[in-house]
Design an enzyme around this catalytic site. Structure first.
Site, PDB file in Angstrom:
ATOM      1  N   LYS A   1       0.698  -1.130  -0.012  1.00  0.00           N
ATOM      2  CA  LYS A   1       0.112  -0.074  -0.114  1.00  0.00           C
ATOM      3  C   LYS A   1       0.955   1.424   0.100  1.00  0.00           C
ATOM      4  CE  LYS A   1      -4.202  -2.115   1.842  1.00  0.00           C
ATOM      5  NZ  LYS A   1      -5.096  -2.010   2.960  1.00  0.00           N
TER       6      LYS A   1
ATOM      7  N   ASP B   1     -10.172   2.346   1.543  1.00  0.00           N
ATOM      8  CA  ASP B   1     -10.184   1.546   3.028  1.00  0.00           C
ATOM      9  C   ASP B   1     -10.871   2.590   3.794  1.00  0.00           C
ATOM     10  OD1 ASP B   1      -9.056  -0.572   2.205  1.00  0.00           O
ATOM     11  OD2 ASP B   1      -6.946   0.023   2.716  1.00  0.00           O
TER      12      ASP B   1
HETATM   13  P1  NAP Z   1      -0.023  -3.611   9.533  1.00  0.00           P
HETATM   14  O1  NAP Z   1       0.288  -2.391   8.863  1.00  0.00           O
HETATM   15  O2  NAP Z   1       1.120  -4.587   9.529  1.00  0.00           O
HETATM   16  O3  NAP Z   1      -0.237  -3.300  11.213  1.00  0.00           O
HETATM   17  C1  NAP Z   1      -0.319  -4.371  12.086  1.00  0.00           C
HETATM   18  C2  NAP Z   1      -0.926  -3.702  13.522  1.00  0.00           C
HETATM   19  O4  NAP Z   1      -0.856  -4.739  14.210  1.00  0.00           O
HETATM   20  C3  NAP Z   1       0.558  -2.914  14.287  1.00  0.00           C
HETATM   21  O5  NAP Z   1      -0.311  -1.887  14.917  1.00  0.00           O
HETATM   22  C4  NAP Z   1       0.984  -3.894  15.252  1.00  0.00           C
HETATM   23  O6  NAP Z   1       1.611  -3.061  16.365  1.00  0.00           O
HETATM   24  C5  NAP Z   1      -0.311  -4.756  15.533  1.00  0.00           C
HETATM   25  N1  NAP Z   1      -0.133  -6.027  16.023  1.00  0.00           N
HETATM   26  C6  NAP Z   1       0.522  -7.031  15.377  1.00  0.00           C
HETATM   27  N2  NAP Z   1       0.549  -8.104  16.095  1.00  0.00           N
HETATM   28  C7  NAP Z   1       0.200  -7.904  17.576  1.00  0.00           C
HETATM   29  C8  NAP Z   1       0.163  -8.257  18.575  1.00  0.00           C
HETATM   30  N3  NAP Z   1       0.567  -9.649  18.762  1.00  0.00           N
HETATM   31  N4  NAP Z   1      -0.329  -7.592  19.824  1.00  0.00           N
HETATM   32  C9  NAP Z   1      -0.726  -6.256  19.524  1.00  0.00           C
HETATM   33  N5  NAP Z   1      -0.729  -5.728  18.294  1.00  0.00           N
HETATM   34  C10 NAP Z   1      -0.132  -6.249  17.335  1.00  0.00           C
HETATM   35  O7  NAP Z   1      -1.379  -4.237   9.153  1.00  0.00           O
HETATM   36  P2  NAP Z   1      -2.829  -3.764   8.494  1.00  0.00           P
HETATM   37  O8  NAP Z   1      -2.373  -3.481   6.954  1.00  0.00           O
HETATM   38  O9  NAP Z   1      -2.827  -2.220   8.964  1.00  0.00           O
HETATM   39  O10 NAP Z   1      -3.806  -4.581   8.698  1.00  0.00           O
HETATM   40  C11 NAP Z   1      -4.131  -4.939  10.136  1.00  0.00           C
HETATM   41  C12 NAP Z   1      -5.131  -5.962   9.897  1.00  0.00           C
HETATM   42  O11 NAP Z   1      -6.314  -5.632   9.415  1.00  0.00           O
HETATM   43  C13 NAP Z   1      -4.912  -7.171   9.229  1.00  0.00           C
HETATM   44  O12 NAP Z   1      -5.414  -8.118   9.707  1.00  0.00           O
HETATM   45  C14 NAP Z   1      -5.471  -6.948   7.848  1.00  0.00           C
HETATM   46  O13 NAP Z   1      -5.900  -8.316   7.345  1.00  0.00           O
HETATM   47  C15 NAP Z   1      -6.735  -6.270   8.145  1.00  0.00           C
HETATM   48  N6  NAP Z   1      -7.335  -5.405   7.104  1.00  0.00           N
HETATM   49  C16 NAP Z   1      -8.680  -5.599   6.663  1.00  0.00           C
HETATM   50  C17 NAP Z   1      -9.239  -5.008   5.836  1.00  0.00           C
HETATM   51  C18 NAP Z   1     -10.548  -5.291   5.297  1.00  0.00           C
HETATM   52  O14 NAP Z   1     -11.154  -4.648   4.483  1.00  0.00           O
HETATM   53  N7  NAP Z   1     -11.460  -5.810   6.191  1.00  0.00           N
HETATM   54  C19 NAP Z   1      -8.154  -3.931   5.254  1.00  0.00           C
HETATM   55  C20 NAP Z   1      -7.208  -3.656   5.734  1.00  0.00           C
HETATM   56  C21 NAP Z   1      -6.569  -4.530   6.634  1.00  0.00           C
HETATM   57  P3  NAP Z   1       3.045  -2.880  16.278  1.00  0.00           P
HETATM   58  O15 NAP Z   1       3.214  -1.590  15.797  1.00  0.00           O
HETATM   59  O16 NAP Z   1       3.196  -2.872  17.793  1.00  0.00           O
HETATM   60  O17 NAP Z   1       3.724  -3.788  15.587  1.00  0.00           O
END
Ligand code: NAP
Length: 265
Positions: A67, A103
């Site tokens: 992204k 999004d």
């Molecule tokens: P990302 O940029 O990789 O961010 C991941 C986030 O999760 C960070 O804030 C990270 O915290 C936190 N995290 C990861 N493991 C953790 C744990 N064990 N305990 C607490 N916090 C944790 O991911 P993203 O793109 O934002 O996506 C996040 C989620 O949303 C994914 O599961 C994705 O599939 C979902 N999503 C869904 C849609 C939809 O259309 N439904 C759209 C976008 C994303 P740190 O900063 O501390 O590492």
């Protein structure tokens, strides 16, 4: 006339519900277009995307981990993509690449109630948290708090977007999980709540979980038991996909058909 193509670029993308969702909508619209999964490793992303218009592509959705790269390679950006600093939708038009972030709007569509009166807590500080926090701030939500496991990232995000950061989630009307907690279906409810700083927290009136790896996720189970209104990640996926497809086709898109296809019904 060669067939118009669309797709989703990510790595991996084999699990994506987007092809089924978009192809169902294209068929309903009577368009002979095709939406394909495009597995692209990071080091091939930019060169491959630049070649797509020449192969008949009108646009692509972009997912993890591209992204940020999508935002950077574009020739122009919508206001939401520019403010969020990430793009999930690219449109190829007149030899240029336009980046958008659906999004944010897709999340508000899935929320389906006005954000203005809401005190909101956003969990996470990654790409999706940026989109959701920006959407809530832009919609004039009463309060937007950001909590993250790594607090410095929450502070940076909040300061970028005009939200507030917190080390303990405060009382709110809306909680949005934008972390990947729950993505591993073996995560228990107790583990998820502990990881998100919610061990002693009562679910607010509305809970949105962007994760849709299982149904229910640990967080949606927790929220439903307390009688909260739950918006799941598939509804958010449908919201962002509908906005992308509307942009590419300039048509009203059949959201119910997309919803049914995304849910495998
Ligand atoms: P990302 O940029 O990789 O961010 C991941 C986030 O999760 C960070 O804030 C990270 O915290 C936190 N995290 C990861 N493991 C953790 C744990 N064990 N305990 C607490 N916090 C944790 O991911 P993203 O793109 O934002 O996506 C996040 C989620 O949303 C994914 O599961 C994705 O599939 C979902 N999503 C869904 C849609 C939809 O259309 N439904 C759209 C976008 C994303 P740190 O900063 O501390 O590492």
């Amino acid at each position: 006339m060669p067939r118009t193509l669309l797709g989703v670029a990510g790595f991996p993308v084999a699990h994506s519900r987007s092809p089924a969702m978009h192809n169902a909508a294209l068929a309903e619209l009577g368009l002979d277009w095709l939406y394909l999964p495009l597995p692209l490793p990071a080091d091939r992303f930019a060169e491959t995307v630049r070649a797509l218009p020449g192969s008949g592509f009108r646009g692509v959705n972009v997912t993890v981990p591209h992204k940020l790269a999508a935002h950077q390679l574009a020739d122009a950006r919508t206001a939401s993509a520019a403010a969020i600093g990430a793009a999930n939708t690219l449109t190829f038009t007149d030899g240029r690449i336009l980046a958008d972030n659906t999004d944010a709007g897709g999340f508000l569509d899935a929320l389906a109630v006005p954000a203005k009166p809401l005190r909101a807590i956003v969990l996470g500080a990654g790409g999706s948290a940026r989109a959701v926090a920006w959407a809530l701030v832009d919609a004039g939500a009463r309060e937007v708090w950001v909590w993250n496991r790594t607090p410095e990232r929450a502070a940076a995000l909040a300061s970028d977007l005009g939200a507030r950061h917190c080390e303990h989630p405060p009382r709110a009307d809306l909680l949005v999980n934008c972390t990947s907690v729950g993505l591993d279906p073996s995560t228990t409810e107790e583990e998820a709540l502990e990881a998100l700083g919610l061990a002693d927290y009562e679910p607010p009136a509305i809970v949105v979980d962007l994760v849709y790896a299982s149904d229910p996720t640990p967080l949606t189970r927790w929220a439903r038991r307390a009688g909260a209104r739950v918006v799941d990640g598939l509804e958010v996926l449908v919201g962002q996909g509908a906005r992308s497809l509307e942009g590419w086709t300039a048509r009203r898109v059949p959201v119910d058909i997309m919803r049914r296809a995304a849910r495998g019904r």
